[in-house]
Every structure is written in C-alpha cells, then in structure tokens.
Scaffold this active site. Structure first.
Site, PDB file in Angstrom:
ATOM      1  CB  CYS A 174       3.670-101.940 -14.420  1.00  0.00           C
ATOM      2  SG  CYS A 174       4.884-102.502 -15.610  1.00  0.00           S
ATOM      3  CB  CYS A 179      13.548-110.950 -20.455  1.00  0.00           C
ATOM      4  SG  CYS A 179      12.709-110.992 -22.058  1.00  0.00           S
ATOM      5  CD  GLU A 190      12.636-104.338 -10.945  1.00  0.00           C
ATOM      6  OE1 GLU A 190      12.097-103.470 -11.656  1.00  0.00           O
ATOM      7  OE2 GLU A 190      13.862-104.498 -10.873  1.00  0.00           O
ATOM      8  CB  CYS A 228      15.593-105.620 -25.857  1.00  0.00           C
ATOM      9  SG  CYS A 228      14.256-106.676 -26.456  1.00  0.00           S
ATOM     10  CB  CYS A 256      15.531-104.103 -21.910  1.00  0.00           C
ATOM     11  SG  CYS A 256      14.488-104.818 -20.621  1.00  0.00           S
ATOM     12  CB  CYS A 285      11.519-102.935 -17.760  1.00  0.00           C
ATOM     13  SG  CYS A 285      11.601-104.586 -18.287  1.00  0.00           S
TER      14      CYS A 285
HETATM   15  N1  SAH Z   1       8.804-107.826 -22.903  1.00  0.00           N
HETATM   16  C1  SAH Z   1       7.728-106.967 -23.226  1.00  0.00           C
HETATM   17  C2  SAH Z   1       7.140-106.231 -22.034  1.00  0.00           C
HETATM   18  C3  SAH Z   1       8.067-105.718 -20.982  1.00  0.00           C
HETATM   19  S1  SAH Z   1       9.084-104.356 -21.417  1.00  0.00           S
HETATM   20  C4  SAH Z   1       8.156-105.987 -24.295  1.00  0.00           C
HETATM   21  O1  SAH Z   1       9.332-105.875 -24.568  1.00  0.00           O
HETATM   22  O2  SAH Z   1       7.271-105.359 -24.874  1.00  0.00           O
HETATM   23  C5  SAH Z   1       7.959-102.987 -21.478  1.00  0.00           C
HETATM   24  C6  SAH Z   1       8.404-101.877 -22.409  1.00  0.00           C
HETATM   25  O3  SAH Z   1       9.520-101.160 -21.872  1.00  0.00           O
HETATM   26  C7  SAH Z   1       8.817-102.369 -23.787  1.00  0.00           C
HETATM   27  O4  SAH Z   1       8.254-101.556 -24.791  1.00  0.00           O
HETATM   28  C8  SAH Z   1      10.317-102.183 -23.729  1.00  0.00           C
HETATM   29  O5  SAH Z   1      10.873-102.085 -25.005  1.00  0.00           O
HETATM   30  C9  SAH Z   1      10.444-100.933 -22.920  1.00  0.00           C
HETATM   31  N2  SAH Z   1      11.764-100.676 -22.349  1.00  0.00           N
HETATM   32  C10 SAH Z   1      12.645-101.576 -21.872  1.00  0.00           C
HETATM   33  N3  SAH Z   1      13.761-100.949 -21.435  1.00  0.00           N
HETATM   34  C11 SAH Z   1      13.575 -99.638 -21.651  1.00  0.00           C
HETATM   35  C12 SAH Z   1      14.384 -98.468 -21.426  1.00  0.00           C
HETATM   36  N4  SAH Z   1      15.582 -98.567 -20.877  1.00  0.00           N
HETATM   37  N5  SAH Z   1      13.872 -97.264 -21.775  1.00  0.00           N
HETATM   38  C13 SAH Z   1      12.641 -97.170 -22.318  1.00  0.00           C
HETATM   39  N6  SAH Z   1      11.831 -98.220 -22.569  1.00  0.00           N
HETATM   40  C14 SAH Z   1      12.301 -99.441 -22.235  1.00  0.00           C
HETATM   41 FE1  SF4 Z   2      12.559-108.759 -22.578  1.00  0.00          FE
HETATM   42 FE2  SF4 Z   2      13.220-106.284 -21.947  1.00  0.00          FE
HETATM   43 FE3  SF4 Z   2      13.129-107.031 -24.505  1.00  0.00          FE
HETATM   44 FE4  SF4 Z   2      10.853-106.778 -23.114  1.00  0.00          FE
HETATM   45  S1  SF4 Z   2      12.292-105.134 -23.617  1.00  0.00           S
HETATM   46  S2  SF4 Z   2      11.442-108.456 -24.472  1.00  0.00           S
HETATM   47  S3  SF4 Z   2      11.550-107.442 -21.081  1.00  0.00           S
HETATM   48  S4  SF4 Z   2      14.537-107.818 -22.955  1.00  0.00           S
END
Ligand code: SAH
Ligand code: SF4
Length: 350
Positions: free
Chosen positions: A105, A112, A91, A116, A119, A336
C-alpha cells in the site's frame, strides 16, 4: 544529483548517450534497479568501474531513507516510515494474506489537500506531490524486503497517504512502470487506485483504457452527509461522481469498488444504507464496509458488529454486494497517515 528511479528507460538511455556509454548499459542499469533492486551503484558489478564510480558520484539509487519499521502482532503487516531527500515523511505498508497475496500500500503525496475529517493524512494538510521515483521506489523497497524472505510482491494499492488523482501524471507513470515487464511486472489487474472522487480525473482515467481496479471512497450517500465528511463533495457532488463512475464502467467494462468507512451514529444509519442502495442502482460495483479506524483529530468511532451486519443486510436487499473489511495492522498505526502523525508528535515533544 540525478535520481535514477525518476528516469524512464529512454531517459536513462539518453543520459548514458551523453556520458558516451553504449546503449546496452542503460538496460543493464535498469535491471539492477528493477530486477536485482540494488541499494547502491557499487553493487552493479557488470558495469565498468569508472561508470560505477560516476554513478555513485552523480546519481542516487536511494531516495527513501527508512526511519521506522513496525510489525503487527500477527506478523502479517509491516509498515515503513520513509524520509524523502527534502525531509518529508511518507508511509508504505505491506499486507500479507492467507491466499498468498502480498500487497504493498503506497503513498502518492506527502500529506493530502482533500481534508477528509476522519483521515490522519487529511488532518495534516498537504505538503507536496511525490515524484514517479518516490512512488515506484516504495514498491521496490517492499518487493526487496519480500524477496529477501523468498516471497514476491503480487499486488499494489494506491491507498497510502495522498490523493492519487491529484498527482495524476506521476501516478500514471508509476502505474506504467510497476506494470511494465521490464519494470516490476505487476499485472494491471493486481493494481488498485483509490480516489476520494475527483470527477474530471476519473473520466480521464477511464479513457486511459487500463485494466487497473478503481476504488472510490464514498462514505456517504447524501450530499449533506458526504460534504460534512469529505469537503471535496462540495466541488463534485454525488450526482457528478456517480455519473463519472457509470462512465468508467462503460469505458472499461470493469466494476467500481466503493469504500465506506462506517462511523457510529454518522453514516451507519439505516437511512444511509437505503440511500446507498438507491444511489448505486444499476451500477456494476462492489461495496467495502470498513469500520472506522479512530484517529486523534476526529471523535468518530466504529459501530458494533450488529449494526454493521444490519447495514450490510439492507444493501443486500437492494441487490448490492458488500464485504466487511477490518483495517489491517491497527496495532501499528497502519491506517493512512497515523504513524507519521505519531512520530511528528514525538519529535515535537523531544
Ligand atoms: N486518497 C485516496 C486514497 C488514500 S486513503 C482516497 O481517499 O481514496 C485510502 C482509504 O482509507 C480511503 O477509502 C479513505 O477514505 C480511507 N480512510 C482514511 N482514514 C480512515 C480511517 N480513519 N478509518 C477508515 N478508513 C479510512
Ligand atoms: Fe486525502 Fe485521506 Fe481524504 Fe484520501 S481519505 S483524500 S488521503 S484526506
């Protein structure tokens, strides 16, 4: 098949030397790729026909096949779902702001590995790293779309799918190509890299002496809480992460942005706010508070406005600046990994 966007200008020059073409042809093709942003070698009209034909046969200028394009209700956010040559889906999102910024973006991995819990990308698991070309082309696609509307791409953020520092070399090469005047010409200060907190790579990134902005996804200020949300914290706990952030500030003179997705009853507590205040003491930084964007694989919800304001007030009492940011384009699954998750579900049903 040679993927032209995977090559550096030097590599393209070597290729043409092998093909018996003069060196200036490489520069001509480079301009077609990064300035005119053509989608087909046939459009490279200042090349002799036999070279155009050879390029069309042996090389590709298009690794991203648009599968979906969605527009948010306010018209300011556009999201693409692209299929890569091996079928992987990624995406990219365009966000337009009132001050004129046009930000792409972009993704750095298919899926990934960091897991997390909140996410959508993390919930899918890891498929593979993207190549330099696959990363850069996302920005080229967004820029082309903007240019056809008389606008220009001004900023790029590595906040799409994947952990950029887990694909370090390709991401660094992509940053250099986005930044190069003969590439896309995006200023380093207009590029932001967001990381979940890979400590050795943050230190290495600091040593690159770039002017790129660093964002660190913090989300919790105690190891217990952070490890529950971000498994990577078990490998590199907060003390090491904050140590690497201090190193980054020392080396670059630039502040670090911390991202904090507020989750009701989880990390929006006054105790977490105070812990965050202490953790960041003496560090040149800014905090972005982002009410959680709910995903199908996680039960958490965003807190209400009062709670967000209370959290922000405690940070202010600790002398820490913060901004509340609303996730853009929630109506088009612009968080994301969410659109891909949606399309995979549909394909599964079909
Ligand atoms: N992997 C990197 C960059 C991609 S994610 C990282 O984790 O920083 C970009 C941002 O979106 C990160 O700060 C992540 O924690 C946040 N993010 C992911 N899922 C989310 C959600 N459901 N609600 C809000 N922020 C989210
Ligand atoms: Fe990976 Fe999502 Fe965690 Fe970023 S927030 S490191 S994209 S799992």
């Amino acid at each position: 098949m040679i993927q032209l966007y995977n090559l550096t200008l030097d590599e393209l020059t070597d290729l043409f030397a092998k093909w018996g073409e003069p060196a200036y042809r490489a520069r001509q093709v480079w301009r077609w790729l990064y300035v005119q942003k053509v989608t087909d070698a046939a459009e490279m009209t200042n090349l002799p026909a036999p070279l155009r034909e050879r390029l069309a046969r042996e090389a590709s200028v298009n690794m991203l096949e648009p599968v979906r394009r969605l527009f948010s209700a306010d018209g300011r956010t556009v999201k693409w779902l692209f299929r890569l040559p091996d079928g992987q889906l990624i995406e990219s999102v365009l966000m337009g702001y009132a001050d004129g910024r046009r930000t792409a973006c972009i993704s750095t991995q298919a899926g990934c590995a960091m897991g997390c819990v909140f996410c959508a990308t993390g919930q899918m698991g890891f498929a593979r790293n993207l190549s330099v070309g696959e990363i850069v082309m996302q920005a080229v696609e967004v820029a082309r779309w903007l240019e056809s509307r008389g606008e220009r791409l001004s900023n790029v953020v590595f906040m799409g799918m994947g952990e950029p520092l887990h694909n370090y070399d390709a991401v660094l090469a992509a940053i250099r190509r986005l930044n190069a005047p003969e590439g896309l010409g995006i200023g380093q200060r207009h590029i932001t890299l967001s990381t979940v907190g890979l400590v050795p790579q943050i230190r290495r990134f600091a040593d690159e002496k770039l002017q790129v902005k660093l964002a660190v996804s913090l989300h919790a200020a105690t190891d217990e809480e952070r490890s529950a949300l971000l498994p990577v914290n078990k490998r590199w706990p907060l003390s090491e992460l904050i140590g690497a952030c201090h190193y980054y500030v020392e080396k670059t003179g630039r502040r670090v942005t911390f991202e904090w997705a507020l989750i009701a009853g989880e990390n929006d507590t006054m105790a977490q706010a105070h812990a965050l205040g202490s953790l960041l003491e003496g560090l040149l930084c800014h905090v972005n508070l982002i009410p959680l964007n709910p995903t199908s694989g996680y039960e958490g919800l965003p807190p209400d406005k009062q709670r967000v304001a209370a959290f922000q007030k405690i940070l202010a009492d600790h002398g820490i600046r913060s901004t509340v940011r609303i996730r853009r384009g929630i109506d088009i699954n612009a968080g994301c990994g969410q659109l891909k998750a949606e399309v995979l579900k549909e394909e599964h049903r079909a």
